[in-house]
Design a protein around this motif. Sequence first.
Motif, PDB file in Angstrom:
ATOM      1  N   VAL A 233      78.054  53.935  10.970  1.00  0.00           N
ATOM      2  CA  VAL A 233      76.572  53.478  10.381  1.00  0.00           C
ATOM      3  C   VAL A 233      75.911  54.347   9.948  1.00  0.00           C
ATOM      4  O   VAL A 233      75.021  54.569   9.043  1.00  0.00           O
ATOM      5  CB  VAL A 233      75.969  52.564  11.802  1.00  0.00           C
ATOM      6  CG1 VAL A 233      74.570  52.256  11.418  1.00  0.00           C
ATOM      7  CG2 VAL A 233      76.791  51.299  12.313  1.00  0.00           C
ATOM      8  N   LYS A 234      75.468  56.072  10.394  1.00  0.00           N
ATOM      9  CA  LYS A 234      75.455  56.970  10.400  1.00  0.00           C
ATOM     10  C   LYS A 234      75.680  57.307   8.674  1.00  0.00           C
ATOM     11  O   LYS A 234      74.665  57.559   7.711  1.00  0.00           O
ATOM     12  CB  LYS A 234      74.747  57.831  10.986  1.00  0.00           C
ATOM     13  CG  LYS A 234      74.556  57.959  12.234  1.00  0.00           C
ATOM     14  CD  LYS A 234      74.748  59.407  13.219  1.00  0.00           C
ATOM     15  CE  LYS A 234      73.430  59.067  14.326  1.00  0.00           C
ATOM     16  NZ  LYS A 234      73.584  60.042  15.013  1.00  0.00           N
ATOM     17  N   ALA A 235      76.897  56.444   8.505  1.00  0.00           N
ATOM     18  CA  ALA A 235      77.167  58.090   7.622  1.00  0.00           C
ATOM     19  C   ALA A 235      77.142  56.414   5.741  1.00  0.00           C
ATOM     20  O   ALA A 235      77.017  56.175   4.893  1.00  0.00           O
ATOM     21  CB  ALA A 235      78.993  57.920   7.541  1.00  0.00           C
ATOM     22  N   PHE A 236      77.188  55.342   6.718  1.00  0.00           N
ATOM     23  CA  PHE A 236      77.406  54.261   5.810  1.00  0.00           C
ATOM     24  C   PHE A 236      75.531  54.072   5.497  1.00  0.00           C
ATOM     25  O   PHE A 236      75.762  53.789   4.044  1.00  0.00           O
ATOM     26  CB  PHE A 236      77.350  52.868   6.337  1.00  0.00           C
ATOM     27  CG  PHE A 236      76.963  51.889   5.803  1.00  0.00           C
ATOM     28  CD1 PHE A 236      77.764  51.073   4.571  1.00  0.00           C
ATOM     29  CD2 PHE A 236      75.634  50.760   6.367  1.00  0.00           C
ATOM     30  CE1 PHE A 236      77.248  50.209   3.821  1.00  0.00           C
ATOM     31  CE2 PHE A 236      75.396  49.546   5.472  1.00  0.00           C
ATOM     32  CZ  PHE A 236      76.379  49.417   4.665  1.00  0.00           C
ATOM     33  N   MET A 237      74.329  54.267   5.740  1.00  0.00           N
ATOM     34  CA  MET A 237      73.071  54.264   5.554  1.00  0.00           C
ATOM     35  C   MET A 237      72.894  55.834   3.839  1.00  0.00           C
ATOM     36  O   MET A 237      72.168  55.546   3.428  1.00  0.00           O
ATOM     37  CB  MET A 237      71.906  54.008   6.129  1.00  0.00           C
ATOM     38  CG  MET A 237      72.385  53.147   7.384  1.00  0.00           C
ATOM     39  SD  MET A 237      72.110  51.823   6.458  1.00  0.00           S
ATOM     40  CE  MET A 237      70.289  52.152   6.367  1.00  0.00           C
ATOM     41  N   ALA A 238      73.968  56.706   4.572  1.00  0.00           N
ATOM     42  CA  ALA A 238      73.513  57.776   3.602  1.00  0.00           C
ATOM     43  C   ALA A 238      74.105  56.855   2.487  1.00  0.00           C
ATOM     44  O   ALA A 238      73.945  57.863   1.644  1.00  0.00           O
ATOM     45  CB  ALA A 238      74.061  58.769   4.046  1.00  0.00           C
ATOM     46  N   VAL A 239      75.243  56.665   2.519  1.00  0.00           N
ATOM     47  CA  VAL A 239      76.037  56.647   1.557  1.00  0.00           C
ATOM     48  C   VAL A 239      75.492  55.359   0.726  1.00  0.00           C
ATOM     49  O   VAL A 239      75.016  55.595  -0.800  1.00  0.00           O
ATOM     50  CB  VAL A 239      77.521  55.773   0.742  1.00  0.00           C
ATOM     51  CG1 VAL A 239      77.677  55.269   0.495  1.00  0.00           C
ATOM     52  CG2 VAL A 239      78.413  56.655   1.974  1.00  0.00           C
ATOM     53  N   VAL A 240      74.383  54.017   1.508  1.00  0.00           N
ATOM     54  CA  VAL A 240      74.095  53.259   0.676  1.00  0.00           C
ATOM     55  C   VAL A 240      73.068  53.849  -0.353  1.00  0.00           C
ATOM     56  O   VAL A 240      72.503  53.674  -1.556  1.00  0.00           O
ATOM     57  CB  VAL A 240      73.954  52.162   0.989  1.00  0.00           C
ATOM     58  CG1 VAL A 240      72.875  51.263   1.204  1.00  0.00           C
ATOM     59  CG2 VAL A 240      74.628  51.495   1.595  1.00  0.00           C
ATOM     60  N   THR A 241      72.232  54.720   0.680  1.00  0.00           N
ATOM     61  CA  THR A 241      71.332  55.411   0.116  1.00  0.00           C
ATOM     62  C   THR A 241      71.174  56.103  -1.594  1.00  0.00           C
ATOM     63  O   THR A 241      70.326  56.693  -2.247  1.00  0.00           O
ATOM     64  CB  THR A 241      70.181  55.904   0.850  1.00  0.00           C
ATOM     65  OG1 THR A 241      70.355  55.131   2.103  1.00  0.00           O
ATOM     66  CG2 THR A 241      68.387  56.547   0.331  1.00  0.00           C
ATOM     67  N   LYS A 242      72.430  56.839  -1.430  1.00  0.00           N
ATOM     68  CA  LYS A 242      72.448  57.437  -2.449  1.00  0.00           C
ATOM     69  C   LYS A 242      73.714  56.847  -3.306  1.00  0.00           C
ATOM     70  O   LYS A 242      73.092  56.905  -4.969  1.00  0.00           O
ATOM     71  CB  LYS A 242      73.406  58.432  -2.351  1.00  0.00           C
ATOM     72  CG  LYS A 242      73.777  60.191  -3.153  1.00  0.00           C
ATOM     73  CD  LYS A 242      74.263  60.930  -2.456  1.00  0.00           C
ATOM     74  CE  LYS A 242      74.515  62.099  -4.016  1.00  0.00           C
ATOM     75  NZ  LYS A 242      74.403  63.890  -3.458  1.00  0.00           N
ATOM     76  N   HIS A 243      74.110  55.562  -3.199  1.00  0.00           N
ATOM     77  CA  HIS A 243      75.439  55.303  -3.976  1.00  0.00           C
ATOM     78  C   HIS A 243      75.270  53.358  -4.289  1.00  0.00           C
ATOM     79  O   HIS A 243      76.164  53.201  -5.315  1.00  0.00           O
ATOM     80  CB  HIS A 243      76.763  55.369  -3.837  1.00  0.00           C
ATOM     81  CG  HIS A 243      76.893  56.878  -4.161  1.00  0.00           C
ATOM     82  ND1 HIS A 243      76.648  58.131  -5.156  1.00  0.00           N
ATOM     83  CD2 HIS A 243      77.365  57.785  -2.864  1.00  0.00           C
ATOM     84  CE1 HIS A 243      77.150  59.341  -4.636  1.00  0.00           C
ATOM     85  NE2 HIS A 243      77.342  59.221  -3.464  1.00  0.00           N
ATOM     86  N   GLY A 244      74.020  53.172  -3.220  1.00  0.00           N
ATOM     87  CA  GLY A 244      75.025  51.837  -3.638  1.00  0.00           C
ATOM     88  C   GLY A 244      75.783  51.369  -3.298  1.00  0.00           C
ATOM     89  O   GLY A 244      76.652  51.511  -2.038  1.00  0.00           O
ATOM     90  N   PHE A 245      76.183  49.683  -3.066  1.00  0.00           N
ATOM     91  CA  PHE A 245      77.169  49.298  -2.321  1.00  0.00           C
ATOM     92  C   PHE A 245      78.611  49.530  -3.382  1.00  0.00           C
ATOM     93  O   PHE A 245      79.461  48.879  -3.125  1.00  0.00           O
ATOM     94  CB  PHE A 245      76.562  47.627  -1.879  1.00  0.00           C
ATOM     95  CG  PHE A 245      75.442  48.141  -1.505  1.00  0.00           C
ATOM     96  CD1 PHE A 245      76.077  48.448  -0.347  1.00  0.00           C
ATOM     97  CD2 PHE A 245      74.462  47.734  -1.532  1.00  0.00           C
ATOM     98  CE1 PHE A 245      75.021  47.808   1.392  1.00  0.00           C
ATOM     99  CE2 PHE A 245      73.227  47.747  -0.484  1.00  0.00           C
ATOM    100  CZ  PHE A 245      73.182  47.020   0.670  1.00  0.00           C
ATOM    101  N   ALA A 246      78.774  49.371  -4.241  1.00  0.00           N
ATOM    102  CA  ALA A 246      79.493  49.418  -5.876  1.00  0.00           C
ATOM    103  C   ALA A 246      80.699  50.411  -5.224  1.00  0.00           C
ATOM    104  O   ALA A 246      81.787  49.526  -5.302  1.00  0.00           O
ATOM    105  CB  ALA A 246      79.322  50.438  -6.688  1.00  0.00           C
ATOM    106  N   PRO A 247      80.442  51.693  -4.523  1.00  0.00           N
ATOM    107  CA  PRO A 247      82.281  52.166  -3.772  1.00  0.00           C
ATOM    108  C   PRO A 247      82.567  51.311  -2.812  1.00  0.00           C
ATOM    109  O   PRO A 247      83.746  50.846  -2.750  1.00  0.00           O
ATOM    110  CB  PRO A 247      81.520  52.940  -2.560  1.00  0.00           C
ATOM    111  CG  PRO A 247      79.862  53.910  -3.518  1.00  0.00           C
ATOM    112  CD  PRO A 247      79.100  52.619  -3.887  1.00  0.00           C
TER     113      PRO A 247
END
Length: 266
Positions: A233-247
């Motif tokens: 969950v911690k990593a997920f929020m970091a990815v979403v903030t930077k890259h959105g949900f496309a990955p």
Amino acid sequence: MTDLLTAIILGIVEGVTEFLPVSSTGHLVLATELLGYDPQKWAVFNIAIQPGAILAIVALYWRTFWAVAMGLVRRESASIAFVRNLLIAFVPAVALGLAFNDQIEALLESAVTVAWALILGGIAILVIERLARTHQVGGISGVSAGQSAKIGVVQSIAMIPGVSRSGATIMGAMVLGIDRRTAAEFSFFLALPTLTGATVLQLVKHRDAITGGDVQLIAVGFVVSFVVALAVVKAFMAVVTKHGFAPFAWYRIVAGAAALAFLYTR
């Protein structure tokens, strides 16, 4: 493969996928095909370990829950709106889950359904990410009652394995104009009543099938899913903030296509 190793693997799958828009149920169904274990034997286990992932959200956001609880005591409007929105969004899942429980359980046996749902869901995420016009709403308490009801209806689509409860909730919120972070947190918090209710319902329904040995394996899966979900969950929020949900969308498409290739060529 030993039962203990299977329990650990399924706990990892649950912890990794429960709060990502990739479908935890879908991945557990596909794991059945890849690992070759008896799905009937592990069906209750997969449900029983969900509270481990739920507990991870409580641990990560305990300050938020404490603030809301204190706000309710003081009758603050923001805290009341927070709880109201989650309860409103929870209702459609309860109604549809009770009405179509047998049909939903039948779908859990179809790995092909999961694979196609992963692909189509990935495409939907890419489209919504590109076209949705979102704005900051000030957190979950800033979401309207009407928006919460619509999010709850969209979440119910995730009863089809492979759709993803988290993904449906987040994308539904974004279509309604809600910013990414609030949409993601709405899905986290809505998981508490939704997954807890589903877990209790299934454990009561299948209580006669649970043995002493099952309890030990469930405990292992519970702990593993909790620990893994904390990190994810911690990593997920970091990815979403930077890259959105496309990955996550591209992952769904690739995973779904690979699953179809495996299922049709084995």
